[in-house]
Write an enzyme that holds these catalytic residues in place. Sequence first.
Site, PDB file in Angstrom:
ATOM      1  N   LYS A  45      -5.031  -3.532  15.794  1.00  0.00           N
ATOM      2  CA  LYS A  45      -5.745  -2.420  15.173  1.00  0.00           C
ATOM      3  C   LYS A  45      -6.593  -1.837  15.965  1.00  0.00           C
ATOM      4  CE  LYS A  45      -3.529  -2.281  11.368  1.00  0.00           C
ATOM      5  NZ  LYS A  45      -2.531  -0.971  10.771  1.00  0.00           N
ATOM      6  N   LYS A  90      16.125  -1.609   0.563  1.00  0.00           N
ATOM      7  CA  LYS A  90      14.874  -1.631  -0.062  1.00  0.00           C
ATOM      8  C   LYS A  90      14.408  -0.535  -0.501  1.00  0.00           C
ATOM      9  CE  LYS A  90      14.009  -6.229   2.133  1.00  0.00           C
ATOM     10  NZ  LYS A  90      13.021  -7.060   3.036  1.00  0.00           N
ATOM     11  N   TYR A 139      -3.310  -9.582  15.244  1.00  0.00           N
ATOM     12  CA  TYR A 139      -3.450  -8.521  14.212  1.00  0.00           C
ATOM     13  C   TYR A 139      -4.956  -7.589  14.561  1.00  0.00           C
ATOM     14  CZ  TYR A 139      -3.659  -5.576   9.991  1.00  0.00           C
ATOM     15  OH  TYR A 139      -3.673  -4.702   9.060  1.00  0.00           O
ATOM     16  N   SER A 189       0.062  -7.161  -1.070  1.00  0.00           N
ATOM     17  CA  SER A 189       1.333  -6.475  -0.322  1.00  0.00           C
ATOM     18  C   SER A 189       1.891  -7.596   0.451  1.00  0.00           C
ATOM     19  CB  SER A 189       0.325  -5.788   0.999  1.00  0.00           C
ATOM     20  OG  SER A 189      -0.290  -6.431   1.590  1.00  0.00           O
ATOM     21  N   ASP A 233      12.874   2.650  12.049  1.00  0.00           N
ATOM     22  CA  ASP A 233      12.763   1.290  12.630  1.00  0.00           C
ATOM     23  C   ASP A 233      11.772   1.333  13.677  1.00  0.00           C
ATOM     24  OD1 ASP A 233      12.737  -1.174  13.265  1.00  0.00           O
ATOM     25  OD2 ASP A 233      14.865  -1.255  13.424  1.00  0.00           O
ATOM     26  N   LEU A 286       0.855  -1.180   0.046  1.00  0.00           N
ATOM     27  CA  LEU A 286       0.085  -0.002  -0.032  1.00  0.00           C
ATOM     28  C   LEU A 286       0.966   1.189  -0.053  1.00  0.00           C
ATOM     29  CD1 LEU A 286      -2.753  -0.963   2.428  1.00  0.00           C
ATOM     30  CD2 LEU A 286      -3.176  -0.729   0.240  1.00  0.00           C
ATOM     31  N   SER A 332      -7.681  -0.280  10.268  1.00  0.00           N
ATOM     32  CA  SER A 332      -8.279  -1.386   9.881  1.00  0.00           C
ATOM     33  C   SER A 332      -9.696  -1.723  10.285  1.00  0.00           C
ATOM     34  CB  SER A 332      -7.369  -2.628   9.534  1.00  0.00           C
ATOM     35  OG  SER A 332      -8.294  -3.546   9.016  1.00  0.00           O
TER      36      SER A 332
END
Length: 364
Positions: free
Chosen positions: A235, A68, A231, A269, A101, A43, A193
């Site tokens: 959220k 990266k 998870y 993703s 980080d 995303l 989310s």
Amino acid sequence: MVLQNTYRGFLYRQLFTTPPLITSSTVSLVGQTGIVTGSNTGLGYYASSQLLDLGLSRLVLAIRDTAKGEKARSSLLATWKESNPGSSSKNQPQVEVWPVDLTDYTSIIDFANRVRDTPNLLVNFIILNAGVARFGFEALPNGNELTVQTNWISTALMAITLRPILQAQYTRAKRTATNGNNPQPPVLSIVGSEVAQWAVFKERKIAASDPHTSVLAVLNDQKKFNPGDRYYTSKLLLTLFFREFVDRLPSAKNDVVVNLVNPGFCYGSELHRSLTGPLGAVFGGMKRAIGRSTEVGARTLVHGAVVAGRETHGCYLSDEKVAPWMDFVITSKGEQGAREMWKELGEELSGVIDIDVVMEQTGV
């Protein structure tokens, strides 16, 4: 908003609702600067690409792995050049890679200080997108579980430290503006989310039964780790933080627009990359069946940062619209839970900052 906070509604929107792409015919970001965390993939990467398509002049990719990040930078600029054939190098956007980080408090503070101390920097928006989803328990050196640390604690620390810096930059820009060319209020957009609606959050109940423990201590107990819920709970914790964060802002002296964005369930993703084997294959198939592409999901991030205005301050956005809050967070128990978790957050971060003191900073 169709059946918000229900599984039926979730499936309906996933299958039949496509957030529209924001184009340069309606939005121009020429002369503006933005920061996107977690922008080397998924995303964050696609949101960055769409922002550059809107003419964004300066983009900071805030990424843990700078190698990266440099690869993402090269790819974004190559895509921009393909979309803008014949453009001279002087018209090329400035894309930078800044390390941060989210498992390291010192790194977060260093990043915030760099945003504060970079000469002549005026950040128009920040998208706090970085996040993880782990189905195995992974403890960090500080004792915190990785998903909780990244999605809740560190994202909260980023928001708390960056908000007064945005305010200070905006205040200075207003003072030096000429001919009535006042800048637009800056935006701090946090990626949440809808899954927060379905969090079990049993850790709060466990902690409530023992006056000698905290919710964070239970979250960090591997024996009590629920891989299917972690998870979701992270959220929910972020959502509870957001609501308390907004309530504690110095409203009379805050111009920063803060919103929480739900991008939907997306494939493409690396969020669930830790899920491997047969279960990972099944989950990947489900993402393909009902998921949005990351390009489509990223549209909601762009909307929250550069289209949604003052009217979305303190709001939860889904499918590029203001949406109802999750059921639990607007109950008396949810409001109490938000206050409790704010207290625990303050205790966890006490060796780094005093969150209540920083919240009072007006940037003047």
